[in-house]
Design a protein around this motif. Sequence first.
Motif, PDB file in Angstrom:
ATOM      1  N   TYR A   1      -9.238 -17.596  -9.275  1.00 32.47           N
ATOM      2  CA  TYR A   1      -7.936 -18.225  -9.543  1.00 32.47           C
ATOM      3  C   TYR A   1      -6.775 -17.251  -9.342  1.00 32.47           C
ATOM      4  O   TYR A   1      -5.617 -17.626  -9.549  1.00 32.47           O
ATOM      5  N   VAL A   2      -7.094 -16.015  -8.980  1.00 29.98           N
ATOM      6  CA  VAL A   2      -6.038 -15.004  -8.868  1.00 29.98           C
ATOM      7  C   VAL A   2      -5.373 -15.101  -7.497  1.00 29.98           C
ATOM      8  O   VAL A   2      -6.007 -14.886  -6.465  1.00 29.98           O
ATOM      9  N   LEU A   3      -4.102 -15.445  -7.504  1.00 32.01           N
ATOM     10  CA  LEU A   3      -3.348 -15.598  -6.252  1.00 32.01           C
ATOM     11  C   LEU A   3      -2.935 -14.242  -5.699  1.00 32.01           C
ATOM     12  O   LEU A   3      -2.733 -13.296  -6.482  1.00 32.01           O
ATOM     13  N   PRO A   4      -2.761 -14.155  -4.391  1.00 31.06           N
ATOM     14  CA  PRO A   4      -2.190 -12.912  -3.861  1.00 31.06           C
ATOM     15  C   PRO A   4      -0.796 -12.725  -4.466  1.00 31.06           C
ATOM     16  O   PRO A   4      -0.115 -13.707  -4.796  1.00 31.06           O
TER      17      PRO A   4
ATOM     18  N   MET B   1      -3.555 -38.184 -12.884  1.00 29.28           N
ATOM     19  CA  MET B   1      -3.417 -37.568 -14.211  1.00 29.28           C
ATOM     20  C   MET B   1      -3.782 -36.102 -14.053  1.00 29.28           C
ATOM     21  O   MET B   1      -4.873 -35.782 -13.556  1.00 29.28           O
ATOM     22  N   ASN B   2      -2.871 -35.230 -14.442  1.00 29.80           N
ATOM     23  CA  ASN B   2      -3.097 -33.792 -14.271  1.00 29.80           C
ATOM     24  C   ASN B   2      -3.298 -33.131 -15.618  1.00 29.80           C
ATOM     25  O   ASN B   2      -2.554 -33.420 -16.560  1.00 29.80           O
ATOM     26  N   CYS B   3      -4.260 -32.238 -15.693  1.00 27.30           N
ATOM     27  CA  CYS B   3      -4.501 -31.498 -16.933  1.00 27.30           C
ATOM     28  C   CYS B   3      -4.477 -30.006 -16.611  1.00 27.30           C
ATOM     29  O   CYS B   3      -5.211 -29.539 -15.740  1.00 27.30           O
ATOM     30  N   TYR B   4      -3.579 -29.291 -17.279  1.00 24.55           N
ATOM     31  CA  TYR B   4      -3.449 -27.850 -17.074  1.00 24.55           C
ATOM     32  C   TYR B   4      -3.762 -27.173 -18.410  1.00 24.55           C
ATOM     33  O   TYR B   4      -2.865 -27.066 -19.270  1.00 24.55           O
ATOM     34  N   PRO B   5      -5.006 -26.755 -18.624  1.00 26.39           N
ATOM     35  CA  PRO B   5      -5.323 -26.136 -19.920  1.00 26.39           C
ATOM     36  C   PRO B   5      -4.595 -24.792 -20.085  1.00 26.39           C
ATOM     37  O   PRO B   5      -4.120 -24.215 -19.099  1.00 26.39           O
ATOM     38  N   GLN B   6      -4.523 -24.311 -21.331  1.00 23.90           N
ATOM     39  CA  GLN B   6      -3.960 -22.976 -21.579  1.00 23.90           C
ATOM     40  C   GLN B   6      -4.692 -21.999 -20.682  1.00 23.90           C
ATOM     41  O   GLN B   6      -5.896 -22.112 -20.516  1.00 23.90           O
ATOM     42  N   CYS B   7      -3.948 -21.034 -20.195  1.00 24.82           N
ATOM     43  CA  CYS B   7      -4.543 -20.135 -19.212  1.00 24.82           C
ATOM     44  C   CYS B   7      -4.464 -18.699 -19.714  1.00 24.82           C
ATOM     45  O   CYS B   7      -3.397 -18.264 -20.153  1.00 24.82           O
ATOM     46  N   PRO B   8      -5.572 -17.938 -19.658  1.00 27.48           N
ATOM     47  CA  PRO B   8      -5.529 -16.579 -20.213  1.00 27.48           C
ATOM     48  C   PRO B   8      -4.546 -15.638 -19.510  1.00 27.48           C
ATOM     49  O   PRO B   8      -3.982 -14.775 -20.158  1.00 27.48           O
ATOM     50  N   GLU B   9      -4.340 -15.804 -18.204  1.00 32.01           N
ATOM     51  CA  GLU B   9      -3.384 -14.915 -17.510  1.00 32.01           C
ATOM     52  C   GLU B   9      -2.495 -15.755 -16.583  1.00 32.01           C
ATOM     53  O   GLU B   9      -2.642 -15.729 -15.354  1.00 32.01           O
TER      54      GLU B   9
ATOM     55  N   VAL C   1       3.589 -26.102 -10.038  1.00 26.18           N
ATOM     56  CA  VAL C   1       3.424 -26.124 -11.493  1.00 26.18           C
ATOM     57  C   VAL C   1       2.970 -24.746 -11.968  1.00 26.18           C
ATOM     58  O   VAL C   1       2.014 -24.181 -11.417  1.00 26.18           O
ATOM     59  N   VAL C   2       3.688 -24.196 -12.956  1.00 30.65           N
ATOM     60  CA  VAL C   2       3.232 -22.949 -13.569  1.00 30.65           C
ATOM     61  C   VAL C   2       2.516 -23.302 -14.871  1.00 30.65           C
ATOM     62  O   VAL C   2       2.799 -24.330 -15.492  1.00 30.65           O
ATOM     63  N   VAL C   3       1.585 -22.443 -15.257  1.00 26.55           N
ATOM     64  CA  VAL C   3       0.818 -22.728 -16.477  1.00 26.55           C
ATOM     65  C   VAL C   3       1.182 -21.698 -17.543  1.00 26.55           C
ATOM     66  O   VAL C   3       1.935 -20.763 -17.288  1.00 26.55           O
ATOM     67  N   ASN C   4       0.678 -21.895 -18.726  1.00 25.34           N
ATOM     68  CA  ASN C   4       1.058 -20.990 -19.816  1.00 25.34           C
ATOM     69  C   ASN C   4      -0.132 -20.689 -20.716  1.00 25.34           C
ATOM     70  O   ASN C   4      -1.158 -21.382 -20.683  1.00 25.34           O
ATOM     71  N   ALA C   5       0.047 -19.653 -21.538  1.00 26.78           N
ATOM     72  CA  ALA C   5      -1.090 -19.153 -22.330  1.00 26.78           C
ATOM     73  C   ALA C   5      -1.226 -19.866 -23.669  1.00 26.78           C
ATOM     74  O   ALA C   5      -2.232 -19.711 -24.365  1.00 26.78           O
ATOM     75  N   LYS C   6      -0.215 -20.661 -24.029  1.00 31.27           N
ATOM     76  CA  LYS C   6      -0.197 -21.186 -25.406  1.00 31.27           C
ATOM     77  C   LYS C   6      -0.598 -22.645 -25.538  1.00 31.27           C
ATOM     78  O   LYS C   6      -1.180 -23.052 -26.528  1.00 31.27           O
TER      79      LYS C   6
END
Length: 369
Positions: free
Chosen positions: A41-44, A225-233, A301-306
């Motif tokens: 999942y790590v983007l350049p 329907m989109n689901c973006y779970p909390q993301c560690p980084e 879409v950006v994701v978040n840790a919380k």
Amino acid sequence: MTPGMAVENDSTTVALELAQMYQKGVKHLCDNGLNKLPFKYVLPNSDRPQPCKLPAALQLPVIDLAQLCGPNRCHVLRSLTKACEEYGFFQLINHGISSDVISNMREVSSKFFELPYEERAKYMSSDMHATVRYGTSFNQNKDNVFCWRDFLKLTCNPNNLQQLLSGWPSSPAGFKDSASTYAEETHRLFLCLVEAILESLGGDMEIEDEKLLNEFEKGSQLMVMNCYPQCPEPELTLGMPPHSDYGFLTLLLQDQVEGLQIHYQQKWVTVQPLPNSFVVNIGDHLEIFSNGRYKSVLHRVVVNAKKDRISVATLHSLPFDSTIKPWPKLVNEENPRLYKDTNFGIFLDYISSCEPKRKNFLNSRKIIY
Ligand SMILES: O=C(O)CCC(=O)C(=O)O
Ligand SMILES: [Fe+2]
């Protein structure tokens, strides 16, 4: 077997197991405990969301549907034109969809993603034509780096919604009822908007235009329907990469968790969630139809840790087998036709054959003079 070969076999097995796990989606990954973002999942560096101190926040133009349908129509139409020309996005308030319909939709979406993996997996399919499709990333068959997103896509064309419904998930309780009511209501809303957009582009409606509106009435509709779970980084990845939507208009229901960013004046800016509103954006088909006057705009879409984030997008257009082309009344000597004819078949062939990136499908439909 030499020891070297054994190690190689082991690492191939591990790689295969990991690849299979990533195919199961990010919710599954998170449910198994995770404190570091897997390399997949790590983007350049250049594609990561910039680590800015404070993301620039954007107050999108607000269109009041009640006003648009009342005596102030002319005035609101001007604001709508400006929003479409300048931003390609606006927020819609007083849209007339009841809070019950919306909260039921939100509830069944989050409950669906909370179902055990095996239950969700029943709807997994790599077939782009499937009318019910659960999956992960943007295009999990093609993406080298995966996005931090799981989705459920439901075809909900208004002319055969009842038939389509039989294949929809029966869990969680009330799913079919809530999602089909939401599909019907958003379709109705889309029709109001498309009529206003045609008016904003071409002035008074003529007999021919009424025919067009009838086409939209039995048009195509896809619910995502989109689901973006909390993301560690979260700073290393994205929930969705920069893309434009392919339909005419998209109506997006987002929750109060920020995440949507649009590309505006060469910068990525966050759309502030506005309670009780829809985010509406122009898709590729409307860019073609308007002969480039209204442009589909890149968003991501950006994701978040919380917090987990859920959104529901409905993509609306003409029927699946219709030809999408510039509206004849917008093409003349001064404004030559800028796009080739297109249709859904051409789009699906395109995305099956190459990685859909940014606006490259639309660019492939441009006429080069
Ligand atoms: O989740 C969001 O805010 C945007 C989703 C989106 O762009 C899409 O489904 O096409
Ligand atoms: Fe989108």
